[in-house]
Design a protein around this motif. Sequence first.
Motif, mmCIF file in Angstrom:
data_model
loop_
_atom_site.group_PDB
_atom_site.id
_atom_site.type_symbol
_atom_site.label_atom_id
_atom_site.label_comp_id
_atom_site.label_asym_id
_atom_site.label_seq_id
_atom_site.Cartn_x
_atom_site.Cartn_y
_atom_site.Cartn_z
ATOM 1 N N ARG A 437 18.642 20.212 -79.276
ATOM 2 C CA ARG A 437 19.128 19.697 -77.981
ATOM 3 C C ARG A 437 20.327 20.485 -77.492
ATOM 4 O O ARG A 437 21.286 20.684 -78.228
ATOM 5 C CB ARG A 437 19.481 18.211 -78.101
ATOM 6 C CG ARG A 437 18.216 17.391 -78.236
ATOM 7 C CD ARG A 437 18.434 15.901 -78.264
ATOM 8 N NE ARG A 437 17.116 15.285 -78.285
ATOM 9 C CZ ARG A 437 16.771 14.214 -79.007
ATOM 10 N NH1 ARG A 437 17.683 13.603 -79.760
ATOM 11 N NH2 ARG A 437 15.551 13.744 -78.976
ATOM 12 N N PHE A 439 21.800 19.408 -74.628
ATOM 13 C CA PHE A 439 22.341 18.481 -73.633
ATOM 14 C C PHE A 439 23.854 18.674 -73.478
ATOM 15 O O PHE A 439 24.539 19.071 -74.420
ATOM 16 C CB PHE A 439 22.116 17.036 -74.085
ATOM 17 C CG PHE A 439 20.675 16.628 -74.245
ATOM 18 C CD1 PHE A 439 19.655 17.252 -73.547
ATOM 19 C CD2 PHE A 439 20.349 15.582 -75.098
ATOM 20 C CE1 PHE A 439 18.327 16.850 -73.699
ATOM 21 C CE2 PHE A 439 19.038 15.171 -75.253
ATOM 22 C CZ PHE A 439 18.022 15.807 -74.558
ATOM 23 N N ASN B 18 16.412 13.813 -65.609
ATOM 24 C CA ASN B 18 16.522 14.034 -67.059
ATOM 25 C C ASN B 18 17.869 13.598 -67.624
ATOM 26 O O ASN B 18 18.454 14.303 -68.450
ATOM 27 C CB ASN B 18 16.298 15.518 -67.422
ATOM 28 C CG ASN B 18 14.984 16.064 -66.906
ATOM 29 O OD1 ASN B 18 14.022 15.314 -66.784
ATOM 30 N ND2 ASN B 18 14.940 17.333 -66.581
ATOM 31 N N ASN B 76 12.733 10.819 -65.132
ATOM 32 C CA ASN B 76 12.811 10.989 -66.592
ATOM 33 C C ASN B 76 14.157 10.518 -67.156
ATOM 34 O O ASN B 76 14.786 11.197 -67.972
ATOM 35 C CB ASN B 76 12.529 12.450 -66.976
ATOM 36 C CG ASN B 76 12.218 12.620 -68.456
ATOM 37 O OD1 ASN B 76 11.674 11.713 -69.088
ATOM 38 N ND2 ASN B 76 12.576 13.762 -69.005
ATOM 39 N N CYS B 79 15.815 10.260 -71.552
ATOM 40 C CA CYS B 79 15.106 11.125 -72.488
ATOM 41 C C CYS B 79 16.012 11.479 -73.668
ATOM 42 O O CYS B 79 17.214 11.251 -73.638
ATOM 43 C CB CYS B 79 14.602 12.386 -71.779
ATOM 44 S SG CYS B 79 15.885 13.395 -71.032
ATOM 45 N N GLY B 80 15.394 12.041 -74.702
ATOM 46 C CA GLY B 80 16.164 12.478 -75.869
ATOM 47 C C GLY B 80 16.178 11.455 -76.977
ATOM 48 O O GLY B 80 15.161 10.848 -77.297
ATOM 49 N N GLU B 102 10.199 8.031 -63.584
ATOM 50 C CA GLU B 102 9.770 8.220 -64.984
ATOM 51 C C GLU B 102 10.919 7.753 -65.869
ATOM 52 O O GLU B 102 12.084 8.061 -65.587
ATOM 53 C CB GLU B 102 9.490 9.696 -65.253
ATOM 54 C CG GLU B 102 9.017 10.001 -66.664
ATOM 55 C CD GLU B 102 7.508 9.931 -66.792
ATOM 56 O OE1 GLU B 102 7.001 8.831 -67.058
ATOM 57 O OE2 GLU B 102 6.854 10.975 -66.583
ATOM 58 N N ILE B 103 10.585 6.995 -66.898
ATOM 59 C CA ILE B 103 11.593 6.568 -67.863
ATOM 60 C C ILE B 103 11.050 6.925 -69.237
ATOM 61 O O ILE B 103 9.889 6.639 -69.550
ATOM 62 C CB ILE B 103 11.876 5.050 -67.747
ATOM 63 C CG1 ILE B 103 12.398 4.719 -66.334
ATOM 64 C CG2 ILE B 103 12.894 4.613 -68.810
ATOM 65 C CD1 ILE B 103 12.694 3.236 -66.092
ATOM 66 N N ALA B 104 11.858 7.570 -70.056
ATOM 67 C CA ALA B 104 11.386 8.054 -71.361
ATOM 68 C C ALA B 104 10.923 6.872 -72.214
ATOM 69 O O ALA B 104 11.491 5.780 -72.162
ATOM 70 C CB ALA B 104 12.488 8.833 -72.064
ATOM 71 N N ASP B 105 9.889 7.115 -73.027
ATOM 72 C CA ASP B 105 9.195 6.047 -73.756
ATOM 73 C C ASP B 105 10.121 5.193 -74.628
ATOM 74 O O ASP B 105 10.066 3.969 -74.593
ATOM 75 C CB ASP B 105 8.112 6.647 -74.667
ATOM 76 C CG ASP B 105 6.965 7.272 -73.885
ATOM 77 O OD1 ASP B 105 6.743 6.852 -72.739
ATOM 78 O OD2 ASP B 105 6.301 8.174 -74.417
ATOM 79 N N ILE B 106 10.926 5.851 -75.455
ATOM 80 C CA ILE B 106 11.712 5.079 -76.432
ATOM 81 C C ILE B 106 12.813 4.289 -75.711
ATOM 82 O O ILE B 106 13.041 3.121 -76.007
ATOM 83 C CB ILE B 106 12.312 5.980 -77.534
ATOM 84 C CG1 ILE B 106 11.215 6.833 -78.182
ATOM 85 C CG2 ILE B 106 13.022 5.127 -78.596
ATOM 86 C CD1 ILE B 106 11.709 7.790 -79.273
ATOM 87 N N ARG B 108 12.729 3.180 -72.723
ATOM 88 C CA ARG B 108 12.094 2.095 -71.968
ATOM 89 C C ARG B 108 11.862 0.887 -72.884
ATOM 90 O O ARG B 108 12.160 -0.253 -72.525
ATOM 91 C CB ARG B 108 10.774 2.599 -71.381
ATOM 92 C CG ARG B 108 10.161 1.664 -70.366
ATOM 93 C CD ARG B 108 9.067 2.338 -69.610
ATOM 94 N NE ARG B 108 8.210 3.104 -70.528
ATOM 95 C CZ ARG B 108 7.259 3.950 -70.134
ATOM 96 N NH1 ARG B 108 7.045 4.152 -68.882
ATOM 97 N NH2 ARG B 108 6.533 4.592 -71.026
#
Lengths: 483, 191
Positions: A437, A439, B18, B76, B79-80, B102-106, B108
């Motif tokens: 990452r 970020f 993001n 998104n 994320c991360g 969009e919203i990252a899976d985890i 969310r």
Amino acid sequence: MTHAQPATAPRTMYEKVWDAHVVIPESPDAPAVLAIDLHLIHEVTSPQAFATLRERGLRVRRPGRTLATLDHSIPTLPRRADGSLPILNNDAARQIELLAAHCREFGVHLHDLDSADQGIVHVMGPDLGATQPGMTIVCGDSHTSTHGAFGALAFGIGTSEVAQVLATQCLLQRRSGTMCVDVSGQLPEGVTPKDMILAIIAHIGVGGGTGCVIEYRGEAVRALSMEGRMTVCNMSIEAGARAGMIAPDQTTFDHIRGRAMAPTGEAWERAIEQWRSIASDVGAVFDRSVALNASGLEPMVTWGTSPEDAIPVTGLIPEPAGDSRRDRALRYMNFEGGEPIAGRAVDTVFIGSCTNSRIEDLRAAAQVFRGNRVADGVRALVVPGSASVKRQAQAEGLAEVFVQAGCEWREPGCSMCIAMNGDLVEPGKLAISTSNRNFEGRQGPGARTLLASPLTAAAAAVTGVVTDPRELINEPVTAGGVS
Amino acid sequence: MNPLRVVTSRVVVLPDQNVDTDRIIPARFLTTTGSEGLGAYAFNDWRIDATGSPRPDFPFNDTRAEGAEILVAGHNFGCGSSREHAAWALREIGIRVVISSEIADIFRANAARNGILPIVIDKSNHAKLLTAAFQELTVDLERCEIRSEQLGVMEFPVDAFMRRCLLEGVDHLGYLLTKLDAIEAYEGAAS
């Protein structure tokens, strides 16, 4: 919506592993209850989960399927002369103590700092042979996707879910979509699995795999060693996919055989037979498919603050485009845009993390460091992924190469990847890192990160600037690549 | 978990794409062993500069953001890293609804388990909502719609189970513990 299909319909590997672990199928009104084979825990995302168990008077349902280690908050400096650990602060010390206390109280095996097996959780599981094809594996860490390299369904979960798995050995899950990334051709010399995955993420985008499990396949993927496959699957989450998977084959079996937790005797033969059956069926349909050719790939490096900002090391940093994300990234990185990425002076080099801290990564880096010195003014850290990797690197003479070159050779841990343990990049400094990452602030407040392979990071360490590693390599390199 | 039915509040808009969970809660604040107290560090390095002064261009520093319970974020969001600390931090600063294209899976899943409704809405409505900074919005989970004086009514999709859990404050672990018979049967058959 149910996904029930006739038994004869071709299934993807993900669907096969999913189907084998369904305790209660999903329905429109409720997610599936999915059985978990292996639960990995560490000190940062587990204390609140154990507290939940204690509040509700619950036990760990399957301690034998739960493995703990310390990696995120621990120092990578050796013990002091008085035997104490140079832990960053009292909070980190408390986390470390609490994990040990929780493991004692709940009967979970902890591979603590004095254990021969301690390591970054995603290096330790495969080291031990705990990670096996066809399993469901979870951990309170997004890089759990790493274990998919073995054909396991492995994904990161939140702490509430850690509590659920501790208490029930199950999770509530909706079935994911499926995505196929087919990589044909052969990786050229000096181009590594890290470059392959950075190129894939640049191609599909940081959210390109959201809602999906990615299956990596094709000639270039088959040719990868297990270390290389782990690097690729590790960064699936950087494309938004919770999990990445690669079908198990002889390379997988050879890697697992003989490890501490691997099956033996007749159980091994039965396991192989079962593992061979989990590859996607011919004709299995993916929701989405992407194809790349490895033969044209170059060493990759990121210029921005998202893993999708990857370009060939021979390329130019993109110019500002009135695009708020790109312009913000250029400002944060202090790049004008339009200039070559090669030749940028670096301050810090980090070789380590669950992405690139395995023995082949260290061999690749050592190939560049051998007979060379870290450039003046550059700080280079080499952090092995586990105690076992560390021993092997010492036995092979790699540790000595790093020390002779002027690198700091550390104890195993997450180190500078997460910068919550005392290892960090100073504000404003430019780091080239083999981690996952880039970020804003990931490697420390104000730290600027370029992601790259161990070869490219080591090349920058010895020249002091971002360098195409192919210019420095005289011998053929395998670099966690061609087996 | 506090049930969530209808939320009416001013909206904070973070249009950046993001936004990762390191930006929501930097890793150095993850040494906590509890889930409280993280709100003080929400968006820490975006909210304040190196000297500790609030950055004037950060929307949560605007006085109109006070008491806001709805966050509209760029594509998104979240994320991360899987750190649930990101959801705990947002919950503590009062956020009950996050809306994005969009919203990252985890993230969310973490949000929903902490009483925060994640809404993934189509791009055209998302574009409109990105222009609604500090306007008042109503998010109605019973009717699955977003209402505002300026933008009218927008419907949103939501997973039926997530909706029920949020409306009724269902605890996921408690729900899973009601399935132990099936879990035992599965384990018996598998061993």
